[in-house]
Design a protein around this motif. Structure first.
Motif, PDB file in Angstrom:
ATOM      1  N   UNK A  59      52.103  71.270  48.815  1.00 16.40           N
ATOM      2  CA  UNK A  59      51.463  69.972  47.601  1.00 16.40           C
ATOM      3  C   UNK A  59      50.667  68.976  48.935  1.00 16.40           C
ATOM      4  N   UNK A  92      62.180  65.911  45.229  1.00 13.23           N
ATOM      5  CA  UNK A  92      61.597  64.896  45.119  1.00 13.23           C
ATOM      6  C   UNK A  92      62.443  63.506  45.731  1.00 13.23           C
ATOM      7  N   UNK A  96      60.608  63.149  39.730  1.00 11.33           N
ATOM      8  CA  UNK A  96      60.698  63.401  39.250  1.00 11.33           C
ATOM      9  C   UNK A  96      60.256  64.207  37.751  1.00 11.33           C
ATOM     10  N   UNK A  98      60.551  65.939  34.112  1.00 11.90           N
ATOM     11  CA  UNK A  98      59.808  65.767  33.040  1.00 11.90           C
ATOM     12  C   UNK A  98      59.935  64.841  32.235  1.00 11.90           C
ATOM     13  N   UNK A 100      59.329  64.091  28.967  1.00 10.45           N
ATOM     14  CA  UNK A 100      59.293  64.010  28.140  1.00 10.45           C
ATOM     15  C   UNK A 100      60.172  64.905  27.378  1.00 10.45           C
TER      16      UNK A 100
ATOM     17  N   UNK B 126      53.384  62.357  40.238  1.00  5.64           N
ATOM     18  CA  UNK B 126      55.137  63.196  40.614  1.00  5.64           C
ATOM     19  C   UNK B 126      55.265  64.404  39.731  1.00  5.64           C
ATOM     20  N   UNK B 127      55.261  63.680  38.441  1.00  6.23           N
ATOM     21  CA  UNK B 127      55.353  65.015  37.734  1.00  6.23           C
ATOM     22  C   UNK B 127      54.375  66.151  37.557  1.00  6.23           C
ATOM     23  N   UNK B 129      53.574  67.422  40.355  1.00  5.63           N
ATOM     24  CA  UNK B 129      53.318  68.099  41.781  1.00  5.63           C
ATOM     25  C   UNK B 129      54.991  68.864  41.672  1.00  5.63           C
ATOM     26  N   UNK B 130      56.060  68.158  40.470  1.00  2.00           N
ATOM     27  CA  UNK B 130      56.847  69.078  40.304  1.00  2.00           C
ATOM     28  C   UNK B 130      57.019  70.205  39.545  1.00  2.00           C
ATOM     29  N   UNK B 131      55.936  70.117  38.872  1.00  2.00           N
ATOM     30  CA  UNK B 131      56.170  71.270  37.481  1.00  2.00           C
ATOM     31  C   UNK B 131      54.735  72.242  38.480  1.00  2.00           C
ATOM     32  N   UNK B 144      52.223  71.889  29.130  1.00  2.00           N
ATOM     33  CA  UNK B 144      53.602  71.520  29.122  1.00  2.00           C
ATOM     34  C   UNK B 144      53.489  70.288  29.661  1.00  2.00           C
ATOM     35  N   UNK B 145      53.652  69.711  30.643  1.00  2.00           N
ATOM     36  CA  UNK B 145      53.833  69.010  31.376  1.00  2.00           C
ATOM     37  C   UNK B 145      53.036  67.594  31.082  1.00  2.00           C
ATOM     38  N   UNK B 148      50.965  66.260  26.949  1.00  2.00           N
ATOM     39  CA  UNK B 148      51.735  66.158  25.739  1.00  2.00           C
ATOM     40  C   UNK B 148      52.139  64.670  26.486  1.00  2.00           C
ATOM     41  N   UNK B 149      52.345  64.631  27.787  1.00  2.00           N
ATOM     42  CA  UNK B 149      52.685  62.999  28.088  1.00  2.00           C
ATOM     43  C   UNK B 149      51.183  62.241  27.783  1.00  2.00           C
ATOM     44  N   UNK B 225      57.657  57.676  25.208  1.00  2.00           N
ATOM     45  CA  UNK B 225      58.168  58.446  26.682  1.00  2.00           C
ATOM     46  C   UNK B 225      58.811  56.630  27.189  1.00  2.00           C
ATOM     47  N   UNK B 226      60.142  57.538  27.909  1.00  2.00           N
ATOM     48  CA  UNK B 226      60.724  56.628  28.438  1.00  2.00           C
ATOM     49  C   UNK B 226      60.357  56.766  29.983  1.00  2.00           C
ATOM     50  N   UNK B 227      60.614  56.284  30.688  1.00  2.00           N
ATOM     51  CA  UNK B 227      60.046  55.913  32.277  1.00  2.00           C
ATOM     52  C   UNK B 227      61.259  55.556  32.599  1.00  2.00           C
TER      53      UNK B 227
END
Lengths: 251, 227
Positions: A59, A92, A96, A98, A100, B126-127, B129-131, B144-145, B148-149, B225-227
């Motif tokens: 990363x 992390x 993080x 997803x 949605x 971060x989204x 990076x996580x993917x 996919x990540x 859509x957002x 989308x709720x964060x």
């Protein structure tokens, strides 16, 4: 000696250097982690420990040196790197998840899309993992509906769903409210007991004492000490480590 | 006084009823232009937005060039090119309707691309990076990540783009496409009052935009989308 050590190492960093502009954030890092070993990386903020952790699954890119996972050198950006990343779980600081996708979908996305598992199989495995980290009830919810501690446990389940060879934790409890730290640490201690290879960047000294095989102390981009928790906490060698530990103990 | 007004409005209604064939064909073509151009603009615009955030510099440059050239050109000139310039190139022959569809798609795609790109920028790093950390390659991380957002975040500006497209279809009337923008001149040929015809055309557009806004509100609620 390093060459011998690296041959049976699961994660191996040799002469790794990285700069952010003028700042030399990783200075000639050599680190070997054997299968089943739990290595806790501690150090003052800005010492490069997070960068080190993130470099292991690329990363963060590095300038010079070599990083290999299970004997395979980290490939350049592309399909091959993606394949290798699937073997390295990452948790992390800011979870993080997803945003949605439901909790269950968060855990099954990798197995379905990367490992090409059938949805039914992936769902079943994911539910077992969610139960294991204690959030099975939350499966149909969205991430924002969960507490920080619950989200981080889901993030651990998401990483475990890929059946990784090694798990990286980048300050997994730093964004959590104090009362939620233990529920995440308990899961990590359990994981360590089960023999998972782990590299954990953390400020939780209790976890280091309880679960670590080795403590790596970093300061100014260098590995200053590499010892067992017992040695490190009772008899630190360097002044930097002594200084760091004394600051922790005053409060 | 009042009989006169009612006679006047009767006359307006007659303009609509006596020429319903013109209105129906006109608006049918407007909707065909809108849906086909909208479909292609959405796909092309999304691809261009993806190119703009690609790790490969040449792809980013190509996408930026396309957006800057086409978006900075007036729509009339874009349609001029496809209706009048393109046939001179001696390639595959296309009718005016197809030419208008291509022009509107290419033009609208630049706006879609910028809306999508601003959406991509709202998705936390971060989204992605996580993917990537679970082994998704760049394309799947995006589809996919991130996207859509991103789409969920840009529903209002995206609908503005499509509302603009709906109204932009009337420019095609200038290039021998019989859509809603051409109803007035055809009415004039039949000796009908132009103003009454225009008012009816405007009213139908208001209705169509109202429907689009309704769909927009539904999607905004559904896709929050709720964060």
């Amino acid at each position: 000696m390093t060459i011998q050590a690296s041959s049976d190492a699961l994660v191996s960093l040799n002469g790794v250097n990285k700069h952010y502009g003028q700042l030399h954030v990783l200075k000639d890092i050599n680190l070997q982690v054997k299968k089943g070993e739990v290595v806790v990386v501690i150090g003052p903020s800005g010492s490069g420990k997070s960068t080190l952790c993130r470099a292991i699954n690329r990363l963060e890119t590095i300038d010079t040196g070599e990083i290999s996972i299970d004997g395979k050198k980290l490939p350049e950006e592309g399909k091959e790197l993606a394949v290798l990343r699937a073997d390295v779980g990452m948790v992390f600081q800011s979870f993080n998840l997803f945003a949605h996708k439901t909790i269950l979908e968060n855990v099954t996305l990798g197995p379905i899309k990367v490992k090409k598992l059938a949805k039914a199989t992936a769902d079943k495995d994911a539910m077992a993992l969610l139960e294991r980290v204690g959030v099975g009830q939350q499966a149909p919810k969205m991430p924002a509906q969960l507490s920080g501690g619950q989200q981080q446990r889901v993030a651990i389940a998401r990483a475990l769903a890929m059946k990784p060879k090694v798990m990286l934790f980048d300050e997994p409890t730093s964004a959590l409210d104090p009362e939620m730290i233990n529920e995440v640490l308990d899961v990590m201690v359990q994981l360590a007991k089960e023999g998972m290879t782990m590299i954990v960047v953390t400020h939780e000294m209790g976890f280091a004492r309880k679960a670590a095989d080795r403590v790596v102390f970093m300061a100014d981009g260098q590995i200053v000490e590499d010892a067992t928790p017992e040695e490190f906490f009772t008899n630190p060698q360097s002044t930097r480590a002594k200084d760091f530990l004394s600051k922790l103990l005053t409060h | 006084m009042s009989p006169q007004i009612s006679a006047e409005s009767d006359h307006s209604v007659n303009t609509l009823l006596n020429n319903s064939d013109l209105f129906i064909t006109g608006f049918r073509n407007t909707l065909i232009l809108f849906f086909i151009s909208g479909f292609f603009a959405l796909i092309l615009g999304t691809v261009v937005a993806a190119l703009r955030v690609s790790p490969i510099p040449a792809m980013r440059a190509a996408a930026t060039l396309y957006i800057n050239v086409v978006r900075n050109t007036p729509l009339t000139l874009v349609l001029f090119f496809f209706a009048l310039g393109y046939p001179k190139l001696g390639l595959v022959e296309i009718d005016f309707m197809t030419a208008a569809t291509i022009g509107l798609s290419l033009y609208t795609a630049t706006y879609v691309a910028e809306a999508v790109r601003s959406g991509i920028n709202t998705v936390p790093v971060g989204q992605a990076e996580a993917a990537r950390a679970i082994g998704l390659p760049f394309t799947q991380t995006l589809t996919l990540v991130i996207l859509p957002q991103a789409f969920r975040a840009v529903i209002p500006p995206m609908f503005s783009v499509f509302i603009a497209l709906l109204k932009n279809t009337t420019v095609a009337a200038g290039f021998s496409v019989f859509e809603a923008g051409a109803i007035r001149s055809n009415l004039s040929e039949r000796g009908e009052p132009a103003m009454a015809g225009l008012l009816w055309v405007a009213l139908v557009f208001v209705l169509l935009v109202f429907i689009l806004s309704f769909v927009q509100r539904k999607l905004e609620k559904k896709w929050k989308v709720a964060r």
